[in-house]
Design a protein around this motif. Sequence first.
Motif, PDB file in Angstrom:
ATOM      1  N   UNK A  56     -27.981  -9.935  37.905  1.00  0.00           N
ATOM      2  CA  UNK A  56     -28.881  -8.715  37.791  1.00  0.00           C
ATOM      3  C   UNK A  56     -29.909  -8.898  36.426  1.00  0.00           C
ATOM      4  N   UNK A  57     -28.947  -9.018  35.254  1.00  0.00           N
ATOM      5  CA  UNK A  57     -29.607  -9.479  34.043  1.00  0.00           C
ATOM      6  C   UNK A  57     -29.290 -10.912  33.551  1.00  0.00           C
ATOM      7  N   UNK A  58     -30.089 -11.442  32.961  1.00  0.00           N
ATOM      8  CA  UNK A  58     -29.924 -12.768  32.263  1.00  0.00           C
ATOM      9  C   UNK A  58     -30.576 -12.505  30.853  1.00  0.00           C
ATOM     10  N   UNK A  59     -29.699 -12.954  29.869  1.00  0.00           N
ATOM     11  CA  UNK A  59     -30.383 -12.847  28.350  1.00  0.00           C
ATOM     12  C   UNK A  59     -31.052 -11.485  28.228  1.00  0.00           C
ATOM     13  N   UNK A  60     -30.464 -10.272  28.853  1.00  0.00           N
ATOM     14  CA  UNK A  60     -31.103  -9.171  28.433  1.00  0.00           C
ATOM     15  C   UNK A  60     -32.320  -8.712  29.346  1.00  0.00           C
ATOM     16  N   UNK A  61     -32.592  -9.349  30.274  1.00  0.00           N
ATOM     17  CA  UNK A  61     -33.587  -9.176  31.064  1.00  0.00           C
ATOM     18  C   UNK A  61     -33.349  -9.122  32.589  1.00  0.00           C
ATOM     19  N   UNK A  62     -34.284  -8.623  33.547  1.00  0.00           N
ATOM     20  CA  UNK A  62     -34.246  -8.563  34.885  1.00  0.00           C
ATOM     21  C   UNK A  62     -33.853  -9.784  35.294  1.00  0.00           C
TER      22      UNK A  62
END
Length: 410
Positions: free
Chosen positions: A402-408
């Motif tokens: 859903x999130x990777x490295x703080x982003x969608x």
Amino acid sequence: MSNFQEKLEKYAELAVKVGVNVQVGQTLAINTTIDNAEFIRIVVKKAYEAGAKNVIVNWNDDVVSRLKYDLAPDEAFQEYPKWRAREMEELAENGAAFMSVVSSGPDLLKGVDPKRIANFQKAAGQALDKYRQYIQSDKVSWTVIATPSKDWAAKVFPDAAPEDQVEKLWEAIFKATRTDLDNPVDEWKRHDETLHEKVEFLNKKSYKKLHYTAPGTDLTIELPKGHLWAGAGSVNEKGHEFMANMPTEEVFTVPHKDGVNGYVSSTKPLSYGGNIIDEFTVTFENGRIVDVKAKEGEEILKQLVETDEGSHYLGEVALVPFNSPISQSNILFYNTLFDENASNHLAIGSAYAFCLEGGKQMTQEELAENGLNSSITHVDFMIGSAEMDIDGITETGEAEPIFRKGDWAF
């Protein structure tokens, strides 16, 4: 009209037309401080121009509030005026809209005995419980917006010249709320649509659990059957749209009360009860908070968790990309209205009934049977960062990003 005055007018119009979306013949109740008098007068004018029948303003004064905490006897913090609670209930019963205009300095109650703050939060929470249920099930329209005060601006911009601090905070608020754009009302409609795309995707997925990993965080949150994601605009029971928070960048839902396990670390200070709580970690077992540690404000945080039985559990899970406009501004607002929209966050306390299929029509007992938490408090705290990954766990146990490295990630 000066450029600043023009923006003030736009901001007031946004609060009235998009925030509470005042209807012809409706009453608007505003809670604010006397520091905001000039701006509130513009809001009142806009509300009447939009067709409001009556605009009621409840004024507070930060100096008077602090004097009470310093000088009143202990028993003064164990009661809340019944007439004030009844006024709010009666207004809600009659379909009024509610606007809170916040501006208090985050250190307003610094140095006050945490027990006094906790007692007052509890007394107010209990007295306003029925009113809160109207708000949390979206029966009525409500919004929270902010305006600068000297103390708050000094906290946010300590390196600016004192005479420039308030102006800088106004600029930051105008930017965060899209008031600096040509047609803020239209911009908000577009923003609402963008957030609803994320909501629809997550509602189709109907994940069983969320798994958060980041430095200082390894947390699994179970979501109740029939949970619903929401974001940006809401709809009251009469079918009128409103925007509960301005700004807002989040999509959110409810956790299953007993389904939270692991630990999570804060990534921004939390301004609560006129104090700052910072660098803290919260540990959960079967939903319940079993441990809290904080570098600053630990006693205040412990008192918050002890407010009532429900304040030992979570009531909200919210997703906000790290590249949101507020996050990218690199401004730490020391105010949850803004900081929660720069960061993934969770809320200690009560759950929103509208985040469950059929929840708006359920009794408190039925909501509890479906795994929703009930409490006299609801306090958001920020946990997101550029290093956070979140997976959605399906019914069959598969993990999807859903999130990777703080982003969608979709």
